[in-house]
Write an enzyme that holds these catalytic residues in place. Structure first.
Site, short mmCIF file in Angstrom:
data_model
loop_
_atom_site.label_atom_id
_atom_site.label_comp_id
_atom_site.label_asym_id
_atom_site.label_seq_id
_atom_site.Cartn_x
_atom_site.Cartn_y
_atom_site.Cartn_z
N GLY A 1 2.83 -0.80 4.29
CA GLY A 1 3.00 0.59 3.87
C GLY A 1 4.48 0.92 3.69
O GLY A 1 5.07 0.65 2.64
N GLY A 2 5.09 1.47 4.73
CA GLY A 2 6.46 1.98 4.65
C GLY A 2 7.46 1.04 3.99
O GLY A 2 8.21 1.46 3.09
N GLY B 1 2.47 2.65 10.72
CA GLY B 1 3.42 3.74 10.53
C GLY B 1 4.11 4.18 11.81
O GLY B 1 4.73 5.24 11.85
N SER C 1 3.44 -1.86 10.37
CA SER C 1 4.90 -1.90 10.56
C SER C 1 5.52 -3.26 10.25
O SER C 1 6.49 -3.67 10.87
CB SER C 1 5.27 -1.46 11.99
OG SER C 1 4.86 -0.12 12.20
N GLU D 1 -6.82 4.83 7.77
CA GLU D 1 -6.59 6.25 7.46
C GLU D 1 -7.83 6.86 6.81
O GLU D 1 -8.14 8.03 7.00
CB GLU D 1 -5.34 6.40 6.58
CG GLU D 1 -4.07 6.17 7.40
CD GLU D 1 -2.90 5.60 6.64
OE1 GLU D 1 -2.88 5.63 5.40
OE2 GLU D 1 -1.97 5.11 7.32
N ASN E 1 0.88 -1.17 0.00
CA ASN E 1 0.00 0.00 0.00
C ASN E 1 0.92 1.22 0.00
O ASN E 1 1.47 1.58 1.03
CB ASN E 1 -0.89 -0.02 1.26
CG ASN E 1 -1.74 1.25 1.35
OD1 ASN E 1 -1.77 2.05 0.41
ND2 ASN E 1 -2.42 1.43 2.47
N TRP E 2 1.06 1.79 -1.18
CA TRP E 2 2.00 2.92 -1.32
C TRP E 2 1.46 4.19 -0.69
O TRP E 2 2.19 5.18 -0.56
CB TRP E 2 2.29 3.18 -2.80
CG TRP E 2 3.27 2.23 -3.41
CD1 TRP E 2 4.01 1.27 -2.76
CD2 TRP E 2 3.64 2.14 -4.79
NE1 TRP E 2 4.81 0.61 -3.65
CE2 TRP E 2 4.61 1.11 -4.90
CE3 TRP E 2 3.26 2.82 -5.95
CZ2 TRP E 2 5.18 0.76 -6.12
CZ3 TRP E 2 3.82 2.47 -7.17
CH2 TRP E 2 4.78 1.45 -7.25
N LYS E 3 0.18 4.20 -0.36
CA LYS E 3 -0.45 5.41 0.20
C LYS E 3 -0.18 6.59 -0.76
O LYS E 3 -0.13 6.38 -1.96
CB LYS E 3 0.04 5.65 1.63
CG LYS E 3 -0.16 4.40 2.50
CD LYS E 3 0.03 4.62 3.95
CE LYS E 3 -0.20 3.29 4.68
NZ LYS E 3 -0.08 3.39 6.13
N GLU F 1 -5.41 -4.71 10.62
CA GLU F 1 -4.42 -3.66 10.81
C GLU F 1 -4.71 -2.92 12.11
O GLU F 1 -5.57 -2.03 12.15
CB GLU F 1 -4.48 -2.67 9.64
CG GLU F 1 -4.10 -3.28 8.31
CD GLU F 1 -3.51 -2.24 7.36
OE1 GLU F 1 -2.47 -2.51 6.78
OE2 GLU F 1 -4.09 -1.14 7.22
N HIS G 1 -9.61 1.32 4.89
CA HIS G 1 -8.33 1.50 5.57
C HIS G 1 -8.52 2.45 6.75
O HIS G 1 -9.31 3.39 6.68
CB HIS G 1 -7.29 2.06 4.59
CG HIS G 1 -5.90 2.01 5.14
ND1 HIS G 1 -5.43 2.95 6.03
CD2 HIS G 1 -4.91 1.10 4.97
CE1 HIS G 1 -4.18 2.61 6.36
NE2 HIS G 1 -3.86 1.50 5.74
P1 13P Z 1 2.99 0.58 7.67
O1 13P Z 1 3.50 -0.71 7.11
O2 13P Z 1 3.73 1.79 7.18
O3 13P Z 1 2.86 0.52 9.17
O4 13P Z 1 1.50 0.77 7.11
C1 13P Z 1 0.62 -0.28 7.22
C2 13P Z 1 -0.59 0.04 6.43
O5 13P Z 1 -1.33 0.93 6.76
C3 13P Z 1 -0.81 -0.73 5.21
O6 13P Z 1 -2.08 -0.51 4.70
#
Ligand code: 13P
Length: 250
Positions: A233-234, A172, A212, A96, A9-11, A166, A94
């Site tokens: 994500g990251g 994050g 994470s 967010e 998930n590149w956000k 999640e 998600h």
């Molecule tokens: P991180 O891996 O950056 O914690 O993000 C997780 C996430 O929200 C994937 O959708």
């Protein structure tokens, strides 16, 4: 046997050039999609470019969509637009989107239904906040999210859904749920699916962990019996790191 799955998930990250360089760097090195599903969920503006250049073992997903097909919804992307761009997956619910953009379980349910009816595979995210965790209500929060988000989803359609656990406090932050906590909640999700559908569906549905996840902790998380992959994500932003994560699924 559930096929493992690794989802980036590149956000809101990557320019077009960066995105293309990323997929050219991984396309040839990805394991066969017969053994692991590798998906990149990219910003909407990049989807067409990525679909055109995806290798045989890569699939492309969106990070969000509206539930309506067309209309006066400034800034939104519709399921028809995604489907006709040959996007296969879409992240729905998600945390967010829930916390920063006010999405409710009922709103997320409409998206799930709409995605399925347009041939898209929703990656439905659920998870508790830190407050909820400290109150000891994690499992009931997740059950409630699932019950509402899956309302009206038939036992045929549920087969096209992937669920991602999640924990909001782990996203994050560098804090990961311990493998045993993550496993417990993924098992709880499977039990909820058994209650809402049946044992076969619960056994077949894929449940991912997100929060994470990185190469250093992925193997342990992915070795848990109820965790079928990751939503990352990251650590998905760097091709070497993402490729390592995909290989941890094997
Ligand atoms: P991180 O891996 O950056 O914690 O993000 C997780 C996430 O929200 C994937 O959708």
């Amino acid at each position: 046997m559930r096929k493992p799955m690794m989802v980036a998930n590149w956000k809101m990250n990557k320019t077009r050039d960066e995105a293309l360089a990323f997929i050219y760097a991984i396309n040839e090195s990805l394991p066969s999609c017969d053994v692991v599903d590798t998906v990149i969920c990219a910003p909407a503006i990049l989807l067409r470019d990525l679909v055109k250049r995806q290798g045989d073992n890569l699939r492309i997903g969106a990070q969000n969509m509206h539930y309506e097909e067309f209309g006066a919804y400034t800034g939104e992307i519709s399921p028809v637009m995604l489907h006709t761009t040959s996007v296969e997956y879409v992240i729905v619910g998600h945390s967010e989107r829930r916390s920063l953009f006010g999405e409710t379980d009922e709103f997320i349910n409409k998206k799930v239904i709409s995605a399925l009816s347009h041939g898209l595979k929703p990656i439905l995210c659920v998870g508790e906040t830190l407050d909820q965790r400290e109150l000891g209500i994690t499992s009931s929060v997740i059950r409630n999210q699932l019950e509402i988000a899956l309302k009206g989803v038939s036992s045929d359609d549920i087969k096209n859904i992937i669920i991602a656990y999640e924990p909001v406090w782990a996203i994050g932050t560098g804090k990961t749920a311990s493998p045993s906590d993550a496993e417990n909640e993924c098992k709880n999700i499977r039990d909820a699916i058994k209650e809402l559908y049946n044992a076969v569906t619960a056994d077949e549905i894929r449940v991912l962990y997100g929060g994470s996840m990185k190469p250093a902790n992925a193997k342990e998380l992915l070795s848990c019996p109820n965790i079928d992959g990751g939503l990352v994500g990251g650590a998905s932003l760097d091709p070497t790191s993402f490729l390592e994560l995909v290989k941890c699924c094997l």
